[in-house]
Design a protein around this motif. Structure first.
Motif, PDB file in Angstrom:
ATOM      1  N   ARG A   1       0.771  -1.108   0.087  1.00  0.00           N
ATOM      2  CA  ARG A   1      -0.155  -0.049   0.039  1.00  0.00           C
ATOM      3  C   ARG A   1       0.841   1.189   0.059  1.00  0.00           C
ATOM      4  NH1 ARG A   1      -5.447   0.776   3.517  1.00  0.00           N
ATOM      5  NH2 ARG A   1      -6.401   0.535   1.514  1.00  0.00           N
ATOM      6  N   ILE A   2       0.598   1.952  -0.631  1.00  0.00           N
ATOM      7  CA  ILE A   2       1.501   3.442  -0.896  1.00  0.00           C
ATOM      8  C   ILE A   2       1.100   4.270   0.323  1.00  0.00           C
ATOM      9  CG2 ILE A   2       2.224   5.420  -2.353  1.00  0.00           C
ATOM     10  CD1 ILE A   2       2.188   3.303  -4.619  1.00  0.00           C
ATOM     11  N   VAL A   3       1.948   4.593   1.201  1.00  0.00           N
ATOM     12  CA  VAL A   3       1.540   5.225   2.396  1.00  0.00           C
ATOM     13  C   VAL A   3       2.509   6.582   2.513  1.00  0.00           C
ATOM     14  CG1 VAL A   3       0.854   5.492   4.898  1.00  0.00           C
ATOM     15  CG2 VAL A   3       0.507   3.432   3.384  1.00  0.00           C
TER      16      VAL A   3
ATOM     17  N   MET B   1       7.116 -10.259  -7.460  1.00  0.00           N
ATOM     18  CA  MET B   1       6.586  -9.525  -8.321  1.00  0.00           C
ATOM     19  C   MET B   1       6.252  -8.057  -7.790  1.00  0.00           C
ATOM     20  SD  MET B   1       2.472  -9.593  -8.910  1.00  0.00           S
ATOM     21  CE  MET B   1       2.089  -9.007  -7.193  1.00  0.00           C
ATOM     22  N   LYS B   2       6.332  -8.129  -6.506  1.00  0.00           N
ATOM     23  CA  LYS B   2       5.913  -6.961  -6.136  1.00  0.00           C
ATOM     24  C   LYS B   2       7.325  -5.931  -5.925  1.00  0.00           C
ATOM     25  CE  LYS B   2       5.083  -3.642  -2.656  1.00  0.00           C
ATOM     26  NZ  LYS B   2       6.024  -3.073  -1.423  1.00  0.00           N
ATOM     27  N   LEU B   3       8.402  -6.796  -5.257  1.00  0.00           N
ATOM     28  CA  LEU B   3       9.542  -6.049  -5.083  1.00  0.00           C
ATOM     29  C   LEU B   3      10.503  -5.499  -6.453  1.00  0.00           C
ATOM     30  CD1 LEU B   3      11.130  -8.458  -2.336  1.00  0.00           C
ATOM     31  CD2 LEU B   3      10.587  -5.945  -2.037  1.00  0.00           C
TER      32      LEU B   3
ATOM     33  N   LEU C   1       7.064  -3.029  -8.478  1.00  0.00           N
ATOM     34  CA  LEU C   1       6.852  -1.869  -7.590  1.00  0.00           C
ATOM     35  C   LEU C   1       7.884  -1.283  -7.158  1.00  0.00           C
ATOM     36  CD1 LEU C   1       3.783  -1.114  -5.535  1.00  0.00           C
ATOM     37  CD2 LEU C   1       6.061  -0.219  -5.042  1.00  0.00           C
ATOM     38  N   ASN C   2       8.773  -2.013  -6.133  1.00  0.00           N
ATOM     39  CA  ASN C   2       9.799  -1.200  -5.487  1.00  0.00           C
ATOM     40  C   ASN C   2      11.088  -0.920  -6.220  1.00  0.00           C
ATOM     41  OD1 ASN C   2       8.493  -3.352  -3.143  1.00  0.00           O
ATOM     42  ND2 ASN C   2       8.650  -0.959  -2.507  1.00  0.00           N
ATOM     43  N   GLY C   3      11.328  -1.714  -7.431  1.00  0.00           N
ATOM     44  CA  GLY C   3      12.275  -1.723  -8.141  1.00  0.00           C
ATOM     45  C   GLY C   3      12.212  -0.351  -9.064  1.00  0.00           C
TER      46      GLY C   3
ATOM     47  N   GLN D   1      17.569  -6.353  -3.394  1.00  0.00           N
ATOM     48  CA  GLN D   1      16.282  -6.755  -3.744  1.00  0.00           C
ATOM     49  C   GLN D   1      15.482  -6.110  -4.936  1.00  0.00           C
ATOM     50  OE1 GLN D   1      17.205  -5.980  -0.781  1.00  0.00           O
ATOM     51  NE2 GLN D   1      15.721  -4.714   0.227  1.00  0.00           N
ATOM     52  N   ARG D   2      15.590  -4.861  -4.996  1.00  0.00           N
ATOM     53  CA  ARG D   2      14.944  -4.255  -5.714  1.00  0.00           C
ATOM     54  C   ARG D   2      15.160  -4.272  -7.285  1.00  0.00           C
ATOM     55  NH1 ARG D   2      12.084   0.755  -2.942  1.00  0.00           N
ATOM     56  NH2 ARG D   2      11.512  -0.242  -0.803  1.00  0.00           N
ATOM     57  N   ILE D   3      16.718  -4.045  -7.367  1.00  0.00           N
ATOM     58  CA  ILE D   3      16.936  -3.850  -8.891  1.00  0.00           C
ATOM     59  C   ILE D   3      18.186  -4.977  -9.216  1.00  0.00           C
ATOM     60  CG2 ILE D   3      18.488  -2.144  -9.991  1.00  0.00           C
ATOM     61  CD1 ILE D   3      16.910  -0.071  -8.924  1.00  0.00           C
TER      62      ILE D   3
END
Ligand code: CS2
Length: 454
Positions: free
Chosen positions: A202-204, A264-266, A269-271, A350-352
């Protein structure tokens, strides 16, 4: 209602995510799942929440404007720095079945590139010899030690941070720390403890003073509201000590293995969040919505998903990526790139880097992600493209700054083992691509460098 959950790291994210799911589960099926939040360091959150008895407003920012709801699942807040003994006593009490965490990547006191406990971390050095700990792993181990001594069952450790296999990460640091304190304790934790992995989304953005003032203008006086997008997702491995957990409804996806969701998410999204953070910041944007609404950056994001990220995943996540772009462009959400740029040394692997490494193995290039890494190297130098100072926040800030000032920055960065695993650092193709990306970034500037890739 009794207290069943202690949450370490009571920030905006958990209050806009986990605390709401838990509130909904109690509304559905009852249960003693009240939450006591713990701030590890600072008293501000507790002080701001106290006047309303720790209830607060979670404000959804969607197409319908701002929709506030009152959340009451947090019953009390403790500050560990002020009274670590009270936190430990609560964690070791029989009613507590779950200790959940959002302590950010660096809060696990592990080596990001390997996952091992960082035994030289000053907090860990302290926690090894003191009964009253300072770090999250220290609290978990000392509380489990007390429970074992009292003949109680362990609690489930429920991590909600953006780390791959986050349950394994926290299990490993807890067991390695326990083994140094009492090998019997480590064995007991290994046999009886449970550390389900979870994927949270969730974007917070951080709450600003003007958000609080705007709410007050609507007649809602709350010193600690949280603001969030409509979207949310929580995927949890259903592996709790004695099966004890809130009766989550269908909103929580209970699964056996969270790995594909997490990747998928990391990566998607985060990448791209981190790529936008460094490249977008250097290009002069302030927020995710601004950067991702720029046509050049929007095209760049699509290219990253389609050609560099999704090919490393288990299926075609084209719809997921399209939805992400819409989430990023949500004009109601003011998510500062600077906030996401924080702690890059803990996030990049973990992101890139994992995505880049997978592409390398498949003989594929990742020019966009390489440009993002080059932008991170520029960002942590502490000076932007206009010569303005950047306020760099990172546990390795000094080391990163030194690397960027060295005579061979690529060499110096790649020698930072906490970030770059040796297999990647020693890969000649990777090194060459990074050198090239740095040159393109330096010659063209961030915005033009991004344009040159789309
Ligand atoms: C962001 C995340 O701050 C950051 O680094 O990438 O917190 C992101 O907003 C969340 O993971 C979304 O679920």
């Amino acid at each position: 209602m009794g207290i069943g959950i202690v949450h370490l790291g009571l920030g905006a994210f958990f209050r806009a995510h986990g605390a709401i799911y838990i509130e909904e589960a109690m509304a559905r099926a009852g249960g003693d799942w009240g939450i006591v939040g713990v701030s590890l360091m600072r008293p501000d959150q507790r002080d701001a929440m106290k006047p309303m008895g720790y209830a607060y407003h979670a404000v959804e920012q969607g197409p319908a404007g701002e929709v506030p709801r009152l959340v009451t699942s947090v019953k009390d807040v403790l500050v560990a720095r002020e009274d670590p003994g009270a936190v430990l006593a609560l964690m070791a009490s029989p009613g507590v079945k779950i200790v959940s965490l959002t302590v950010t990547e660096k809060g696990y006191c592990h080596v990001p590139a390997t996952g091992a406990l960082n035994a030289e971390h000053p907090g860990i050095v302290h926690d090894l010899s003191a009964d009253l700990p300072q770090t999250a792993p220290g609290f978990l181990v000392r509380a489990l030690q007390r429970r074992r001594a009292a003949g109680l069952r362990p609690f489930t450790v429920l991590t909600c941070d953006n780390l791959p296999q986050n349950g394994h990460v926290v299990a490993r640091v807890v067991k390695e720390l326990a083994a140094r304190i009492d090998p019997g304790l480590a064995d007991w934790i290994g046999a009886e403890g449970r550390f389900p992995s979870t994927m949270v989304d969730r974007i917070v953005p951080a709450t600003r003073d003007e958000d609080i003032a705007r709410l007050a203008g609507l007649g809602i006086k709350d010193a600690a509201p949280v603001f969030h997008e409509p979207f949310r997702q929580w995927v949890v491995e259903d592996d709790f000590v004695d099966g004890a957990r809130p009766a989550f409804g269908p909103a929580v996806q209970l699964v056996e293995d969270v790995t594909p969701y997490e990747l998928m998410k990391l990566r998607c999204l985060n990448g791209t969040h981190s790529s936008l953070a460094y490249l977008g910041y250097l290009a002069g944007f302030e927020t995710v919505a601004q950067a991702s609404s720029d046509p050049v950056f929007a095209a760049f994001l699509k290219k990253l998903w389609t050609t560099e990220i999704i090919p490393t995943l288990d299926q075609d996540y084209a719809d997921y990526a399209a939805a992400l772009l819409e989430r990023y462009q949500n004009p109601g959400i003011r998510h500062r790139l600077w906030q996401i740029a924080m702690d890059g040394s803990q996030k990049l692997p973990q992101r890139i880097l994992g995505t880049v490494a997978d592409n390398l193995k498949a003989g594929l290039e990742s020019p966009g992600l390489m440009l993002a890494i080059a932008a991170w190297m520029k960002y942590v130098s502490g000076v932007d493209e206009r010569g303005q100072a950047i306020e760099v926040k990172d546990p390795l800030a000094a080391e990163l700054k030194a690397a960027s000032g060295s005579s061979d920055p690529v060499d110096a960065f790649l020698a930072i083992r906490a970030v770059f695993p040796s297999a990647l650092a020693e890969d000649a193709t990777f090194r060459k691509a990074l050198t090239k990306a740095r040159t393109v970034l330096a010659e063209k500037g961030a915005h033009e460098a991004v344009r040159s890739l789309i």
